[in-house]
Write an enzyme that holds these catalytic residues in place. Structure first.
Site, PDB file in Angstrom:
ATOM      1  N   ASP A  55      36.322  35.578  42.302  1.00 35.78           N
ATOM      2  CA  ASP A  55      36.036  34.793  41.530  1.00 35.78           C
ATOM      3  C   ASP A  55      37.239  33.506  42.019  1.00 35.78           C
ATOM      4  O   ASP A  55      38.442  33.203  40.763  1.00 35.78           O
ATOM      5  CB  ASP A  55      35.780  34.233  40.385  1.00 35.78           C
ATOM      6  N   GLU A  96      38.022  45.617  39.920  1.00 34.02           N
ATOM      7  CA  GLU A  96      36.845  45.831  39.671  1.00 34.02           C
ATOM      8  C   GLU A  96      35.743  46.433  40.882  1.00 34.02           C
ATOM      9  O   GLU A  96      34.916  44.921  41.491  1.00 34.02           O
ATOM     10  CB  GLU A  96      36.282  43.868  38.870  1.00 34.02           C
ATOM     11  N   TYR A 120      34.817  41.253  28.598  1.00 38.49           N
ATOM     12  CA  TYR A 120      34.837  39.813  28.602  1.00 38.49           C
ATOM     13  C   TYR A 120      32.997  40.094  27.637  1.00 38.49           C
ATOM     14  O   TYR A 120      32.286  38.822  26.941  1.00 38.49           O
ATOM     15  CB  TYR A 120      34.119  39.191  29.237  1.00 38.49           C
ATOM     16  N   GLU A 124      42.487  42.434  31.208  1.00 36.38           N
ATOM     17  CA  GLU A 124      41.429  40.552  31.080  1.00 36.38           C
ATOM     18  C   GLU A 124      40.903  41.152  30.267  1.00 36.38           C
ATOM     19  O   GLU A 124      40.246  42.434  29.402  1.00 36.38           O
ATOM     20  CB  GLU A 124      40.541  41.202  33.079  1.00 36.38           C
TER      21      GLU A 124
HETATM   22  C1  GCB Z   1      36.876  38.662  36.270  1.00 35.46           C
HETATM   23  C2  GCB Z   1      37.292  39.271  37.184  1.00 35.46           C
HETATM   24  C3  GCB Z   1      38.488  37.658  37.694  1.00 35.46           C
HETATM   25  C4  GCB Z   1      37.219  36.482  37.402  1.00 35.46           C
HETATM   26  C5  GCB Z   1      37.118  37.091  35.668  1.00 35.46           C
HETATM   27  C6  GCB Z   1      36.422  36.005  34.642  1.00 35.46           C
HETATM   28  O1  GCB Z   1      36.591  40.516  35.678  1.00 35.46           O
HETATM   29  O2  GCB Z   1      38.453  40.146  37.684  1.00 35.46           O
HETATM   30  O3  GCB Z   1      38.234  37.525  39.057  1.00 35.46           O
HETATM   31  O4  GCB Z   1      37.869  35.216  37.571  1.00 35.46           O
HETATM   32  O5  GCB Z   1      36.595  38.302  35.220  1.00 35.46           O
HETATM   33  O6  GCB Z   1      36.909  34.892  34.151  1.00 35.46           O
HETATM   34  O7  GCB Z   1      34.727  35.473  35.377  1.00 35.46           O
END
Ligand code: GCB
Length: 529
Positions: A88, A332, A385, A421
């Site tokens: 991403d 990941e 997330y 994250e």
């Molecule tokens: C993740 C990735 C990261 C993305 C992020 C997102 O899990 O490791 O590279 O930018 O989520 O914002 O989706």
């Protein structure tokens, strides 16, 4: 394509005066070529350097990718193809970092390796020096403190320097004088065909130790909690290119924020950035470009061999940096696939063999019960997330889900855990009460929910939290990306969103709780109030 240039690889080829002198696979890490034999002109004569770069990604490059040809002639022009990736961020092409031409004597210092062992009263700096071009050179070493005073001397290609009452290298906010660096001057002399050759190299050295227990991350024997960020090499105008004013701005913002650490998500950063980490005391989780390893063929032997070579290059580049406290071999990957077991076992064992002094990890988003790589890491790094990609809009599920995440991983592995994250997109200036996704308020509220759980678990075995992301950054275009990824707590232009102030209050509070900072060193002693 010119000879030696593969059409399907992330690759660089260099020529001098039309003669190919170097070929290198992979980005982000330095490589060099001896061009003495092709630069034969008299001093001052011109020579032409040609560099060809290809940023095409295949299942066997790092990061991996694939080229997809669109055969439907009613929808696409002839030979139409797209580059697919599973990561991403924008796949910028070109030369992003300095290219330098330098000379050495015929015999020269090729490499230095330094490791440090310390207690409060005595440090031992172990060194190894390798020389190229001579088999009977003599080497002398002197270690100077920041006042320029020589505190230890040594000679020969390997040995140990003893430093009494050392000034240890401490992370930012763990000590009033973070990032203390000695300078190690290595001097080589060699006789060659009647000439005396001399080479001198000065290496910054930070004295510190890193250890991991079943629930703690220790720097110099004291528990260290990562309160930091994930970054990208990204800004408008320069894209990924090295930009000194931007770097200085970013480090000032890190200090304003009270961040003591970052992860080089998702590739090794420029050496200039790493130099500032050493000097400012920013602890680094140094990540390889192993991002988006999702396709089954990317776990095969060809990919693995390349990944091992990349780790060799990364360790060789950054092994002497006190700021680097852990290696991350990947982000990941599809670690729930069975071949991930052999892949990560081999990759992590190799990295540990290259550098026994640092813990090794990779960053996972796989289910704790299915992850085939996690048995081999020293620290579990988990991305999640909740209330964003899962249960979007439902902030109320975070306490339950995050608590379960930590408890499941700890119960399974009894290893310290970093929330590597978490985050939410916010469009700066978009406000909403009650908080709705993409508003600044939602980003703030989501952070606070995560923090309530982190505050309980950091008393147990959670050893860090790294926000996704320090700043907004460019990505591929897509229906979920608004001029790129907006999970920054700063905009792409480095202006603070509301979330930055939530994190700033938190990071300074954690720093003040857990360290013996002098009272003068509070967030208010910094320029940005
Ligand atoms: C993740 C990735 C990261 C993305 C992020 C997102 O899990 O490791 O590279 O930018 O989520 O914002 O989706």
């Amino acid at each position: 394509h010119s000879p030696g240039f593969a059409a399907d690889q992330l690759q660089t080829v260099g020529w001098v005066n039309g003669v190919q002198v170097v070929e290198h696979e992979g980005g982000h890490l330095p490589f060099e070529a001896d061009i003495s034999s092709v630069v034969q002109g008299s001093p001052g004569s011109l020579c032409r350097i040609t560099v060809a770069l290809n940023n095409t990604l295949s299942p066997h490059t790092l990061p991996p990718g694939s080229i997809q040809y669109m055969a439907d002639k009613s929808r696409y022009p002839k030979n139409y193809f797209v580059q697919n990736t599973k990561f991403d961020f924008f796949n910028y092409a070109g030369i992003h970092r300095p290219v330098v031409l330098y000379t050495t004597p015929a015999a020269y210092i090729d490499d230095i390796t330094v490791t440090t062992i310390s207690s409060d009263s005595l440090a031992r700096v172990q060194y190894q020096v390798s020389v190229v071009g001579s088999t009977d050179s003599s080497l002398s070493l002197s270690l100077r403190d920041q006042e320029g005073k020589v505190v230890a001397t040594g000679d020969g290609p390997e040995g140990e320097l003893k430093v009494l009452n050392p000034n240890l290298w401490w992370p930012y906010l763990m000590h009033e004088n973070p990032g203390y660096l000695y300078s190690l001057e290595v001097r080589m002399q060699a006789q060659l065909d009647g000439d005396l050759l001399e080479d001198v190299y000065t290496l910054p050295v930070g004295i510190r130790t890193v250890h991991v227990t079943s629930s703690q991350f220790l720097i110099n024997g004291r528990p260290f909690y990562f309160h930091g960020v994930n970054k990208h090499e990204d800004a408008d105008i320069r894209g990924k290119g090295l930009d000194w004013p931007l770097i200085v701005k970013d480090f000032n913002l890190l200090r304003w924020l009270g961040a003591n650490s970052f992860r080089t998500s998702h590739y090794p950063y420029a050496e200039e950035i790493m130099d500032l980490c050493d000097a400012y005391g920013i602890a680094v989780i140094d990540e390889s470009p192993g991002v988006g390893i999702k396709l089954p063929e990317s776990f095969g032997n060809r990919s693995l061999q390349h990944h091992l070579a990349v780790m060799e290059e990364l360790v060789r580049r950054d092994k002497n940096r006190p700021s680097v406290v852990m290696w991350s071999v990947a982000n990941e990957p599809a670690s729930e696939l069975p071949p991930a077991a052999h892949y990560f076992k081999t990759l992590i064992a190799h990295t540990k063999a290259l550098d026994p002094s640092r813990p090794v990890t990779f960053v996972t988003d796989a289910n704790y019960a299915l992850d085939h790589g996690a048995p081999y890491v020293d620290v579990i790094c988990v991305n999640s997330y909740f209330s964003w990609y899962h249960d979007p809009g439902h902030l109320e599920v975070i306490p339950l889900q995050l608590t379960a995440q930590f408890e499941n991983w700890y119960k399974t592995y009894q290893k310290p855990i970093i929330q590597s994250e978490y985050g939410a997109d916010s469009v700066p200036g978009l406000h909403s009460d009650p908080p709705v996704m993409f508003s600044e308020e939602y980003q703030q509220a989501m952070l606070r929910e995560y923090h309530s759980v982190l505050d309980k678990k950091r008393k147990e075995y959670v050893v860090g939290e790294l926000i996704w992301n320090f700043a907004d950054f460019m990505t591929n275009q897509g229906t979920t990306r608004v001029l790129g990824n907006k999970k920054g707590i700063f905009t792409r232009q480095r202006q603070p969103k509301a979330a930055a102030f939530v994190l700033r209050d938190r990071y300074w509070r954690i720093a003040n709780e857990s360290s013996c900072l002098p009272p003068a060193m509070t967030s208010h002693s910094l320029f940005l109030k």
